[in-house]
Design a protein around this motif. Structure first.
Motif, PDB file in Angstrom:
ATOM      1  N   UNK A 180     -34.493 -41.923  38.904  1.00 53.59           N
ATOM      2  CA  UNK A 180     -33.356 -41.512  39.722  1.00 53.59           C
ATOM      3  C   UNK A 180     -33.594 -40.133  40.304  1.00 53.59           C
ATOM      4  N   UNK A 203     -36.503 -38.788  40.972  1.00 59.20           N
ATOM      5  CA  UNK A 203     -37.500 -38.904  42.050  1.00 59.20           C
ATOM      6  C   UNK A 203     -36.829 -39.426  43.316  1.00 59.20           C
ATOM      7  N   UNK A 204     -35.959 -40.400  43.129  1.00 61.57           N
ATOM      8  CA  UNK A 204     -35.242 -40.945  44.285  1.00 61.57           C
ATOM      9  C   UNK A 204     -34.442 -39.859  45.002  1.00 61.57           C
ATOM     10  N   UNK A 228     -36.661 -37.535  46.889  1.00 57.63           N
ATOM     11  CA  UNK A 228     -37.137 -38.083  48.164  1.00 57.63           C
ATOM     12  C   UNK A 228     -36.020 -38.079  49.205  1.00 57.63           C
ATOM     13  N   UNK A 229     -34.789 -38.318  48.733  1.00 58.04           N
ATOM     14  CA  UNK A 229     -33.664 -38.253  49.674  1.00 58.04           C
ATOM     15  C   UNK A 229     -33.547 -36.843  50.254  1.00 58.04           C
ATOM     16  N   UNK A 230     -33.734 -35.852  49.411  1.00 57.32           N
ATOM     17  CA  UNK A 230     -33.744 -34.480  49.894  1.00 57.32           C
ATOM     18  C   UNK A 230     -34.852 -34.305  50.911  1.00 57.32           C
ATOM     19  N   UNK A 274     -35.906 -36.131  53.099  1.00 59.12           N
ATOM     20  CA  UNK A 274     -35.619 -36.595  54.457  1.00 59.12           C
ATOM     21  C   UNK A 274     -35.054 -35.466  55.303  1.00 59.12           C
ATOM     22  N   UNK A 280     -44.039 -36.430  54.915  1.00 59.28           N
ATOM     23  CA  UNK A 280     -43.854 -37.223  53.707  1.00 59.28           C
ATOM     24  C   UNK A 280     -44.900 -36.851  52.672  1.00 59.28           C
ATOM     25  N   UNK A 313     -27.115 -31.162  52.237  1.00 47.66           N
ATOM     26  CA  UNK A 313     -27.596 -31.333  50.865  1.00 47.66           C
ATOM     27  C   UNK A 313     -26.974 -30.320  49.907  1.00 47.66           C
ATOM     28  N   UNK A 345     -26.892 -37.652  51.890  1.00 49.84           N
ATOM     29  CA  UNK A 345     -28.259 -37.134  51.944  1.00 49.84           C
ATOM     30  C   UNK A 345     -29.098 -37.927  52.941  1.00 49.84           C
ATOM     31  N   UNK A 358     -37.617 -47.435  45.990  1.00 53.03           N
ATOM     32  CA  UNK A 358     -37.247 -46.792  44.726  1.00 53.03           C
ATOM     33  C   UNK A 358     -35.791 -47.095  44.377  1.00 53.03           C
ATOM     34  N   UNK A 371     -34.382 -49.111  40.995  1.00 50.72           N
ATOM     35  CA  UNK A 371     -33.381 -48.537  40.088  1.00 50.72           C
ATOM     36  C   UNK A 371     -32.151 -49.429  39.996  1.00 50.72           C
TER      37      UNK A 371
END
Lengths: 624, 534
Positions: free
Chosen positions: A25, A27-28, A31-33, A35, A118, A438, B33, B422, B426
């Motif tokens: 979670x 890591x997810x 990665x959203x950050x 973007x 990325x 964010x 986000x 991902x 989850x």
């Protein structure tokens, strides 16, 4: 929310996969950050920190080592220690394999393709997963070893979801988690008594970013205290070993710049002068520390010369971290076992049912997080050339303490306040980076996850509950007010920096209070640790025993004695298990069983258990 | 995140319990986000519709061709856009400027993305209602949470950009009404939904049969005139509210031509993983075989040209006989009629739900020009059945994994695609672990064990498929760098897409066969909790 979720997953038989979930979670979310925007996105010609990091990959891959610290310094010359350079080289090497245009020398400057972005984002996430996350996981397992699995999982979750670090590393773009990860790893090694490995780990942290120097007084004094504690022969040996290991690690980091590996002996000057830029000003931009805040009234830069200010900063910083160093030394001196007379030792062992070896566990360990907070906060407040991002360093020990705190306790309140204000103090920076969305999202989520309600705190500010509660209420009200007024009112022409300055003026008092609080905690912990010997001299033993027995026997009347209160505070902050044990043992001793050997000694890595067993022994002894 | 009622701290007076708040906050944070994430052309499509409905009189809505993205949803959606366009004009007047094509400033992104999040609250509210009065509230709680956080919505609505969350909210509302026994309301809501987006016609046959049998006819088969008239009038009223303005202006013809453009090919640009994807793949393989061995097939030259164009454009078979729209309709209707006959004789809630899913499923598998996004029509109702029995759960797992995986190609930028993957992992793990324990059944015979192993192998294959899809472009770029010549690159470019499509299609078809088998054989003994609802 974090608590609820962990309880739910434990109930649903997902106990073993909680850590994996938290990791995935996080890591997810990272990665959203990724973007979103980052420092200097789409702002030629200089861009920002993102481009700096990418540029270092470019130069480390393409240039020989001796040019790393001297190549085109005007364009983001490398100014971090060698480990950063090596990490950049690894990233650059991989980037070069996948797509050489991402790190082509010179021609790749300012490259911002989807895939290169990325790659950069993933590189931060990967190093975070390799260093910070294992460190935090081990921390939650060793330092909270005596506590429940749920508490450990929660601590892991809270340490991973470190909002300021999230915003700086995965939003703004830096690799701070590597430095913090190494420092936390050092703490883990200290907790498991691998002091040499701990020293190596801390040197690696220093070798990644010189900012880790903020921790050096605390770590140094801890290690010296450890040497004092172990006695002249063992301690001396430890001291020499530590010195050797530290120097050797430093040497190996700088090896390529030292003869015979470098062409000329003067080359070592390049990295050193780049790493410590004394030529820059007292502070940059607006940062919530003593200098910048007081600058509103006293214009330091006009009033004093640069060298004067450097000296003043150094002295103030030194005075700032002095208390924790002194406390550390004093505790070690008081607790030292080696110069006690045989009878005293005998008494001690009779009193204390714990076997003698227990004192070989580091009794001063509980002091360490507070000492780290104290020393790093004093650097942040008083030292020279501080950035707003540097608040991460004082925040890290605070988050370590916070991760194990029970909601509503003093540590919990200070931790939540510190974290929220730290994030707020970076608001001008984040806003500039285009990270407002964010920022709000994360602050919101974090408070929800830890179960903290700033709005509720404002509502319940009166009647007076505690200083920290009242202060939090005031600060949150100010923060909310500033955020709103910034949207509505544009600053007058005369004061274009009105809002950043107000931000500094709101944040700095909180940091100063945190600094004072850290000193207070250091002293309180030291009392809790050295209670017997310290009070024996002053009040005589019976008096002291009375105090302790109050502390131990009557949990509801904690406030009757200051010592008792401080003991209780420690119990809450470093491990409720300790508090629980004390209470349990007290009922047991009241019932007349008096036996207190049932403690699992395996979990006594965590000093709390030893502590409680000491108290237990005393408590058992007191009714006699 | 927490899915059980928190009795200790929850005050019962609040309308959302803490766990619901948790989920709402978490999902909103994630969606916020993702604001700056990649947007498909659908974003501009919807912006253009805002502009059309705001700046043109209603008579022009279905005629405007300023942008190539003409309005092709039914009138309710146009009205919906009209309502959304009013605040938009205050936020930033440029959003609703008809000639301001491809406008993508931060204001329009913020506004449009926010509308998706806000309108999706309909879905959230309905899902909460589902928990109250459920046969097994804790399980329904997990299912509701999983639906609200469905990766399909995250990928299609919040990254790619559409309003599916809102519309599936209406669909689920309608289903909820059917569960609670208010069939009239259910019918009305479905009629409303049809006027929002006509793709829900896929599900209409099930609704028609179910409402006719269980609402308009008594159990003994006598016609209930009152109910029948009420339903018929209500549905007609909905359609009048929607279509009357256009009918009065004589634009129905134009409207229908916008809604049903029959000029498209069998497959969408990227093959949706349905039966036609498998057939197309077989055709391509046969063609390769024919070319390499020189076997004497009758080869359609147009089909050869079609393969070299990769996946874009109309599909013409080279070896197999061509498929016409009429064929697809015949097959779909034939399959649906089997399901509907069963529904006619068993008009219970659960039977209706299964039939609904199967109707959507057969349209998806055999329909003409199916979008991969339509897979939600299967996955959403199927989720409600997930915790029924092991057999349903298994079907749900296979269809969900295959269906969601088939959505990944929608996200082709590196960051977004990894986020999608991902998130799905989850989500799936958090759903699978608690539910699988709840519904586990010991296999009855050896054939079940073999089936189980095969299915697990198939599911495991997705890991390798993902690795292949992710690694392919990198390896391809290495190869192209190595030999500098671009001989075979172009024809191989679509290989990951084709493989994904075919592999997912296998799972989708298998899931369909499973579900239809379960449905037709379900008569005996205990069949799951939902059977108790009449």
């Amino acid at each position: 929310m974090g608590r609820r979720w962990i309880r739910w997953s434990h109930k649903r038989g997902m106990r073993s996969s909680v850590v994996a979930f938290i990791f995935l979670a996080s890591v997810f979310l990272k990665l959203c950050f990724g973007i979103g925007s980052y420092s200097g996105e789409n702002t030629p010609p200089m861009y920002g920190d993102y481009e700096a990091q990418r540029h270092w990959m470019e130069i480390t891959v393409h240039l020989p080592i001796h040019q790393w610290y001297s190549y085109d310094l005007q364009y983001w010359g490398l100014d971090y220690p060698p480990l950063t350079a090596y990490v950049s080289w690894i990233c650059g090497f991989v980037a070069n394999l996948i797509n050489p245009t991402w790190v082509a020398l010179d021609s790749s400057r300012g490259i911002e393709t989807d895939s290169s972005k990325f790659f950069m984002r993933v590189s931060v996430v990967v190093f975070d997963a390799l260093i910070y996350i294992p460190a935090v996981l081990i921390f939650s397992r060793t330092w909270f070893g005596a506590r429940s699995k749920r508490t450990q999982d929660l601590a892991f979750l809270l340490l991973i979801l470190f909002p300021a670090l999230f915003l700086v590393d995965f939003g703004h773009f830096q690799y701070n988690s590597i430095m913090l990860g190494f420092t936390i790893m050092a703490l883990n090694f200290f907790a498991t008594e691998h002091d040499l490995l701990g020293a190596v780990s801390f040197v690696l942290s220093l070798g990644f970013k010189q900012m880790a120097l903020y921790y050096a007084p605390a770590i140094g004094s801890y290690l010296v205290a450890k040497c004092i504690l172990s006695g002249p022969t063992d301690g001396g040996r430890l001291f020499i070993r530590l010195g050797f290991v530290t120097v050797a690690t430093f040497m190996s980091l700088f090896l390529p710049w030292i003869p015979p590996f470098s062409a000329s002996p003067t080359l070592i000057i390049d990295p050193i002068s780049r790493i410590f830029p004394f030529a820059r000003g007292l502070f940059e931009d607006k940062v919530a520390n003593f200098w910048c805040a007081s600058n509103v009234i006293i214009k330091w830069k006009k009033w004093a010369a640069q060298e004067m200010l450097v000296k003043a900063a150094a002295i103030l910083t030194f005075l700032g971290f002095l208390p924790s160093v002194i406390v550390m030394g004093k505790v070690a001196w008081d607790l030292k076992v080696w110069n006690k007379s045989p009878e005293q030792k005998l008494v001690e062992t009779k009193d204390d049912p714990k076997p003698e070896e227990s004192s070989s566990h580091t009794p001063i360990l509980p002091l360490l997080p507070y000492a780290l907070l104290n020393s790093s906060m004093s650097f942040f407040l008083f030292s020279f050339q501080v950035h707003e991002k540097t608040i991460l360093l004082p925040l890290m020990p605070l988050m370590l303490l916070f991760s194990g705190a029970t909601p509503g306790s003093e540590v919990y309140q200070w931790g939540a306040l510190g974290s929220n204000v730290a994030v707020f103090s970076m608001w001008p920076l984040l806003q500039k980076d285009g990270l407002s969305l964010p920022y709000f999202a994360l602050v919101f989520l974090w408070n929800r996850v830890v179960g903290y309600d700033p709005i509720g705190i404002i509502y319940t500010a009166f009647p007076f509950k505690s200083f920290v509660h009242l202060m939090s209420a005031g600060v949150y009200a100010a923060i909310i007010f500033l955020h709103f007024s910034e949207q509505i009112i544009s600053p007058p022409d005369r004061y274009p920096d009105l809002f950043p300055v107000l931000n500094v003026l709101v944040s700095t008092p909180v940091f100063v209070c945190l600094w004072l609080w850290s000193i207070k905690c250091c002293v309180q912990v030291s009392w809790a640790l050295t209670g017997p010997s310290g009070f024996e001299e002053a009040d005589g033993q019976p008096q002291h025993r009375k105090h302790l027995s109050i502390a131990v026997n009557d949990a509801s009347q904690m406030r009757t004695s200051f010592v008792a209160k401080s003991d209780r505070t420690r119990a809450v902050s470093l491990g409720p298990a300790q508090g629980k044990r004390v209470r349990r043992s007290s009922t047991r001793s009241a019932a007349g069983t008096g036996s207190s050997t049932a403690l699992p000694s395996s979990s006594s890595v965590f000093r709390g258990t030893i502590d409680s067993s000491v108290m237990e022994g005393r408590a058992a002894a007191s009714p006699k | 995140m927490q899915l059980e009622p928190d009795t200790s701290s929850a005050s019962r007076t609040t309308w959302l319990d803490p766990s619901a708040w948790d989920i709402l906050i978490l999902s909103t944070v994630i969606k916020v986000l993702l604001f700056p994430a990649y947007r498909s052309t659908d974003f501009e499509v919807h912006r253009n519709w805002l502009a059309i409905t705001h700046s043109l009189p209603i008579s022009q809505w279905y005629y405007d061709t300023t942008s190539e993205w003409t309005l092709d949803y039914p009138p309710f959606f146009a009205y919906f856009e009209k309502i959304l366009s009013i605040p938009a004009s205050f936020v930033d007047p440029k959003i609703v400027d008809l000639n301001n094509l491809n406008y993508d400033s931060w204001s329009v992104i913020l506004y449009q993305r926010t509308t998706v999040i806000v309108t999706e609250l309909v879905l959230g509210a309905v899902l909460l209602k589902f928990i109250r009065g459920a046969v097994d509230p804790p399980t329904q709680r997990i299912i509701s949470a999983s639906l609200f956080l469905h990766p399909g919505f995250l990928i299609i609505d919040h990254i790619h950009f559409q309003y599916n969350g809102f519309m599936f909210g209406i669909l689920l509302w309608s289903i909820l009404m059917a569960r609670n026994g208010s069939k009239l309301a259910s019918g009305i809501l479905f009629a409303v939904l049809l006027n929002f987006k006509h793709i829900y016609m896929y599900l209409a046959p099930a609704y028609f049969v179910y409402l006719l049998r269980s609402f308009c006819l008594s159990p003994s088969g006598r016609i209930e005139i009152k109910n029948f008239l009420a339903l018929a009038n209500a549905v007609i009223a909905v359609f009048i509210a929607s279509l009357a303005p256009f009918a009065l202006m004589g634009q129905i013809q134009q409207l229908l031509s916008r809604l049903f453009p029959f000029t498209r090919g069998l497959n969408h640009a990227y093959w949706a993983p349905n039966a036609w994807a498998l057939v197309t793949a077989v055709d391509r393989v046969l063609l390769k075989y024919a070319k390499s061995t020189g076997t004497d097939f009758h080869i359609n030259l147009a089909g050869v040209a079609s393969t070299s164009r990769g996946l874009v454009g109309d599909t013409v078979f080279a070896v197999l006989p061509n498929v016409k729209p009429l064929h697809t309709f015949t097959i779909t209707l034939a399959l649906q009629s089997i399901i509907l006959i069963k529904l006619w004789f068993h008009p219970t809630y659960k039977s209706f739900l299964t039939a609904l899913t199967l109707c959507g499923y057969s349209s998806y598998l055999f329909g003409w020009h199916v979008h991969e996004k339509a897979v939600l029509l299967i996955l959403i109702p199927l989720s409600l059945l997930a915790a029924e029995r092991h057999a349903y759960f298994r079907t749900f797992v296979i269809a969900t994994v295959a269906g969601i995986f088939s959505l990944f190609p929608l996200l082709f930028t590196p960051a977004e695609s990894n986020i999608g993957v991902l998130y799905s992992i989850l989500w799936f793990a958090l759903l699978y672990l608690p539910l699988s324990k709840r519904v586990y059944e010991f296999p009855k015979s050896l054939s079940y064990v073999i089936l189980d192993v095969l299915e697990k192998t198939y599911l495991g294959g997705f890991v390798f498929l993902q690795i292949f899809v992710a690694a392919f472009p990198v390896v391809a770029s290495w190869n192209s760098r190595r030999d500098e010549s671009h001989n075979s690159e172009n024809s191989m470019e679509f290989l990951p897409l084709m493989v994904t499509s075919v592999y997912c299609a296998v799972g989708m078809v298998w899931g369909f066969m499973r579900l239809i088998f379960i449905y037709l054989h379900e008569d005996t003994a205990y069949q799951g909790q939902l059977s108790t609802i009449q």
